[in-house]
Design a protein around this motif. Structure first.
Motif, PDB file in Angstrom:
ATOM      1  N   SER A  20      24.810 -62.617  14.373  1.00 20.97           N
ATOM      2  CA  SER A  20      23.967 -61.556  14.887  1.00 20.97           C
ATOM      3  C   SER A  20      22.843 -61.326  13.893  1.00 20.97           C
ATOM      4  O   SER A  20      23.096 -61.148  12.702  1.00 20.97           O
ATOM      5  CB  SER A  20      24.798 -60.282  15.051  1.00 20.97           C
ATOM      6  OG  SER A  20      23.960 -59.191  15.324  1.00 20.97           O
ATOM      7  N   LEU A  21      21.600 -61.339  14.375  1.00 27.23           N
ATOM      8  CA  LEU A  21      20.476 -61.155  13.465  1.00 27.23           C
ATOM      9  C   LEU A  21      20.183 -59.675  13.222  1.00 27.23           C
ATOM     10  O   LEU A  21      20.401 -59.173  12.135  1.00 27.23           O
ATOM     11  CB  LEU A  21      19.229 -61.862  13.982  1.00 27.23           C
ATOM     12  CG  LEU A  21      19.246 -63.377  13.872  1.00 27.23           C
ATOM     13  CD1 LEU A  21      18.006 -63.981  14.477  1.00 27.23           C
ATOM     14  CD2 LEU A  21      19.393 -63.807  12.440  1.00 27.23           C
ATOM     15  N   GLU A  67      23.591 -70.762 -10.111  1.00 29.67           N
ATOM     16  CA  GLU A  67      24.179 -69.858  -9.132  1.00 29.67           C
ATOM     17  C   GLU A  67      23.253 -69.782  -7.927  1.00 29.67           C
ATOM     18  O   GLU A  67      22.095 -69.404  -8.040  1.00 29.67           O
ATOM     19  CB  GLU A  67      24.373 -68.473  -9.738  1.00 29.67           C
ATOM     20  CG  GLU A  67      25.128 -67.547  -8.831  1.00 29.67           C
ATOM     21  CD  GLU A  67      25.381 -66.191  -9.480  1.00 29.67           C
ATOM     22  OE1 GLU A  67      25.369 -65.198  -8.743  1.00 29.67           O
ATOM     23  OE2 GLU A  67      25.576 -66.132 -10.704  1.00 29.67           O
ATOM     24  N   VAL A  68      23.787 -70.157  -6.771  1.00 29.94           N
ATOM     25  CA  VAL A  68      23.009 -70.136  -5.538  1.00 29.94           C
ATOM     26  C   VAL A  68      22.889 -68.692  -5.076  1.00 29.94           C
ATOM     27  O   VAL A  68      23.862 -67.942  -5.076  1.00 29.94           O
ATOM     28  CB  VAL A  68      23.695 -70.991  -4.455  1.00 29.94           C
ATOM     29  CG1 VAL A  68      22.901 -70.967  -3.172  1.00 29.94           C
ATOM     30  CG2 VAL A  68      23.855 -72.420  -4.939  1.00 29.94           C
ATOM     31  N   LYS A  69      21.685 -68.280  -4.704  1.00 33.26           N
ATOM     32  CA  LYS A  69      21.449 -66.898  -4.297  1.00 33.26           C
ATOM     33  C   LYS A  69      21.794 -66.701  -2.816  1.00 33.26           C
ATOM     34  O   LYS A  69      20.934 -66.440  -1.982  1.00 33.26           O
ATOM     35  CB  LYS A  69      19.994 -66.497  -4.572  1.00 33.26           C
ATOM     36  CG  LYS A  69      19.686 -66.408  -6.034  1.00 33.26           C
ATOM     37  CD  LYS A  69      20.544 -65.345  -6.677  1.00 33.26           C
ATOM     38  CE  LYS A  69      20.346 -65.265  -8.152  1.00 33.26           C
ATOM     39  NZ  LYS A  69      21.234 -64.314  -8.781  1.00 33.26           N
ATOM     40  N   VAL A  70      23.068 -66.846  -2.519  1.00 35.24           N
ATOM     41  CA  VAL A  70      23.615 -66.561  -1.205  1.00 35.24           C
ATOM     42  C   VAL A  70      24.745 -65.563  -1.428  1.00 35.24           C
ATOM     43  O   VAL A  70      25.701 -65.859  -2.130  1.00 35.24           O
ATOM     44  CB  VAL A  70      24.152 -67.834  -0.512  1.00 35.24           C
ATOM     45  CG1 VAL A  70      24.774 -67.500   0.827  1.00 35.24           C
ATOM     46  CG2 VAL A  70      23.038 -68.839  -0.331  1.00 35.24           C
ATOM     47  N   LYS A  71      24.589 -64.367  -0.870  1.00 39.96           N
ATOM     48  CA  LYS A  71      25.581 -63.308  -1.086  1.00 39.96           C
ATOM     49  C   LYS A  71      26.354 -63.057   0.191  1.00 39.96           C
ATOM     50  O   LYS A  71      25.805 -63.112   1.285  1.00 39.96           O
ATOM     51  CB  LYS A  71      24.897 -62.018  -1.531  1.00 39.96           C
ATOM     52  CG  LYS A  71      24.121 -62.145  -2.809  1.00 39.96           C
ATOM     53  CD  LYS A  71      23.331 -60.884  -3.093  1.00 39.96           C
ATOM     54  CE  LYS A  71      22.225 -61.206  -4.078  1.00 39.96           C
ATOM     55  NZ  LYS A  71      21.006 -60.487  -3.832  1.00 39.96           N
ATOM     56  N   VAL A  77      25.953 -61.795   5.477  1.00 45.64           N
ATOM     57  CA  VAL A  77      25.465 -62.829   4.574  1.00 45.64           C
ATOM     58  C   VAL A  77      23.977 -62.603   4.320  1.00 45.64           C
ATOM     59  O   VAL A  77      23.218 -62.310   5.242  1.00 45.64           O
ATOM     60  CB  VAL A  77      25.688 -64.242   5.165  1.00 45.64           C
ATOM     61  CG1 VAL A  77      25.122 -65.317   4.256  1.00 45.64           C
ATOM     62  CG2 VAL A  77      27.159 -64.489   5.430  1.00 45.64           C
ATOM     63  N   THR A  78      23.582 -62.721   3.036  1.00 40.35           N
ATOM     64  CA  THR A  78      22.182 -62.615   2.641  1.00 40.35           C
ATOM     65  C   THR A  78      21.804 -63.906   1.940  1.00 40.35           C
ATOM     66  O   THR A  78      22.468 -64.325   1.000  1.00 40.35           O
ATOM     67  CB  THR A  78      21.974 -61.438   1.664  1.00 40.35           C
ATOM     68  OG1 THR A  78      22.477 -60.253   2.263  1.00 40.35           O
ATOM     69  CG2 THR A  78      20.517 -61.273   1.322  1.00 40.35           C
ATOM     70  N   ILE A  79      20.733 -64.531   2.411  1.00 40.80           N
ATOM     71  CA  ILE A  79      20.239 -65.770   1.811  1.00 40.80           C
ATOM     72  C   ILE A  79      18.860 -65.494   1.236  1.00 40.80           C
ATOM     73  O   ILE A  79      17.948 -65.087   1.953  1.00 40.80           O
ATOM     74  CB  ILE A  79      20.164 -66.909   2.850  1.00 40.80           C
ATOM     75  CG1 ILE A  79      21.559 -67.212   3.377  1.00 40.80           C
ATOM     76  CG2 ILE A  79      19.533 -68.150   2.238  1.00 40.80           C
ATOM     77  CD1 ILE A  79      21.590 -68.229   4.480  1.00 40.80           C
ATOM     78  N   CYS A  80      18.712 -65.695  -0.089  1.00 37.41           N
ATOM     79  CA  CYS A  80      17.421 -65.506  -0.756  1.00 37.41           C
ATOM     80  C   CYS A  80      16.716 -66.856  -0.844  1.00 37.41           C
ATOM     81  O   CYS A  80      17.240 -67.782  -1.445  1.00 37.41           O
ATOM     82  CB  CYS A  80      17.621 -64.934  -2.154  1.00 37.41           C
ATOM     83  SG  CYS A  80      18.407 -63.329  -2.169  1.00 37.41           S
ATOM     84  N   THR A  81      15.533 -66.922  -0.249  1.00 40.96           N
ATOM     85  CA  THR A  81      14.739 -68.144  -0.339  1.00 40.96           C
ATOM     86  C   THR A  81      13.600 -67.900  -1.324  1.00 40.96           C
ATOM     87  O   THR A  81      13.491 -66.817  -1.896  1.00 40.96           O
ATOM     88  CB  THR A  81      14.172 -68.539   1.037  1.00 40.96           C
ATOM     89  OG1 THR A  81      13.306 -67.493   1.485  1.00 40.96           O
ATOM     90  CG2 THR A  81      15.277 -68.761   2.048  1.00 40.96           C
ATOM     91  N   ASN A  83      10.551 -67.435  -0.666  1.00 42.15           N
ATOM     92  CA  ASN A  83       9.557 -66.491  -0.154  1.00 42.15           C
ATOM     93  C   ASN A  83      10.125 -65.161   0.317  1.00 42.15           C
ATOM     94  O   ASN A  83       9.455 -64.146   0.214  1.00 42.15           O
ATOM     95  CB  ASN A  83       8.780 -67.128   1.007  1.00 42.15           C
ATOM     96  CG  ASN A  83       8.098 -68.399   0.577  1.00 42.15           C
ATOM     97  OD1 ASN A  83       7.649 -68.516  -0.554  1.00 42.15           O
ATOM     98  ND2 ASN A  83       8.031 -69.375   1.463  1.00 42.15           N
ATOM     99  N   ASP A  84      11.321 -65.168   0.883  1.00 39.53           N
ATOM    100  CA  ASP A  84      11.866 -63.931   1.443  1.00 39.53           C
ATOM    101  C   ASP A  84      13.396 -63.955   1.446  1.00 39.53           C
ATOM    102  O   ASP A  84      14.014 -64.856   0.881  1.00 39.53           O
ATOM    103  CB  ASP A  84      11.339 -63.716   2.865  1.00 39.53           C
ATOM    104  CG  ASP A  84      11.731 -64.843   3.810  1.00 39.53           C
ATOM    105  OD1 ASP A  84      12.175 -65.904   3.320  1.00 39.53           O
ATOM    106  OD2 ASP A  84      11.606 -64.675   5.031  1.00 39.53           O
ATOM    107  N   GLU A  85      13.988 -62.942   2.077  1.00 34.80           N
ATOM    108  CA  GLU A  85      15.440 -62.857   2.219  1.00 34.80           C
ATOM    109  C   GLU A  85      15.780 -62.830   3.696  1.00 34.80           C
ATOM    110  O   GLU A  85      15.063 -62.243   4.493  1.00 34.80           O
ATOM    111  CB  GLU A  85      15.976 -61.582   1.559  1.00 34.80           C
ATOM    112  CG  GLU A  85      15.932 -61.612   0.061  1.00 34.80           C
ATOM    113  CD  GLU A  85      16.610 -60.402  -0.559  1.00 34.80           C
ATOM    114  OE1 GLU A  85      16.990 -59.464   0.179  1.00 34.80           O
ATOM    115  OE2 GLU A  85      16.761 -60.384  -1.781  1.00 34.80           O
ATOM    116  N   MET A  86      16.906 -63.462   4.037  1.00 35.48           N
ATOM    117  CA  MET A  86      17.343 -63.526   5.424  1.00 35.48           C
ATOM    118  C   MET A  86      18.719 -62.862   5.514  1.00 35.48           C
ATOM    119  O   MET A  86      19.614 -63.210   4.743  1.00 35.48           O
ATOM    120  CB  MET A  86      17.417 -64.994   5.861  1.00 35.48           C
ATOM    121  CG  MET A  86      17.864 -65.158   7.265  1.00 35.48           C
ATOM    122  SD  MET A  86      16.571 -64.532   8.311  1.00 35.48           S
ATOM    123  CE  MET A  86      16.697 -65.603   9.661  1.00 35.48           C
TER     124      MET A  86
END
Length: 168
Positions: A20-21, A67-71, A77-81, A83-86
């Motif tokens: 779900s977005l 450390e991969v910035k995926v929480k 789930v939060t993915i930091c790229t 440019n932004d966060e998803m």
């Protein structure tokens, strides 16, 4: 960046689940491949097909100090790229955990046990260095104690001399 449905089939899918977005409906298909993470929704008037609505390249996901910035917080789930966060929500905690583990494995090239073993090795090296330092301090302390014991008379005489100097 948007891909066609035809390009999606060229990379084998490693993991897939419904997410779900922004709303509480699990209507978005998340597909993880070796190169990217695709978010797709069904679109179309008569023939509903999955269309890519968001494409995150695996190489765009931030990595800081191995450390991969995926929480993951429960099923969120939060993915930091770069440019932004998803942000998105998986259907259950197991899907979220599996997704984060697969992303870590793709980026770092190692699974949870290997990363834990690396951290354990770092801790053991730190402990070893600490023990060596403590050992050196103990040896130095023992040397000082032995010197004081062997030269008791000299220390007493020195103390008397200092006392006499202070009285004058």
């Amino acid at each position: 960046m948007t891909n066609n449905s035809n390009e999606v089939n060229t990379n084998p899918i490693i993991f897939e689940c419904m997410v779900s977005l922004k709303n509480n409906q699990y209507d978005t298909l998340l597909s993880l491949t070796e190169k990217d993470l695709l978010l797709q929704k069904k679109k179309g008037l008569f023939h509903k097909k999955y269309k890519v609505i968001h494409d995150i390249l695996i190489t765009d996901i931030k990595v800081v100090k191995d450390e991969v910035k995926v929480k993951q917080d429960k099923n969120k789930v939060t993915i930091c790229t770069q440019n932004d966060e998803m942000y998105f929500t998986c259907e259950n905690v197991m899907d979220a955990k599996k997704l984060v583990e697969e992303i870590n494995k793709l980026i770092l090239g190692e699974d949870f046990l290997m990363r834990t073993a690396k951290k354990g090795a770092k801790v053991m090296n730190f402990a070893k260095n600490t023990v060596q330092a403590v050992g050196l301090v103990a040896v130095a302390t023992a040397g000082v104690c032995k010197a004081v014991k062997d030269n008791k008379k000299v220390f007493k005489e020195t103390a008397k001399t200092i006392k006499n100097l202070i009285k004058r």
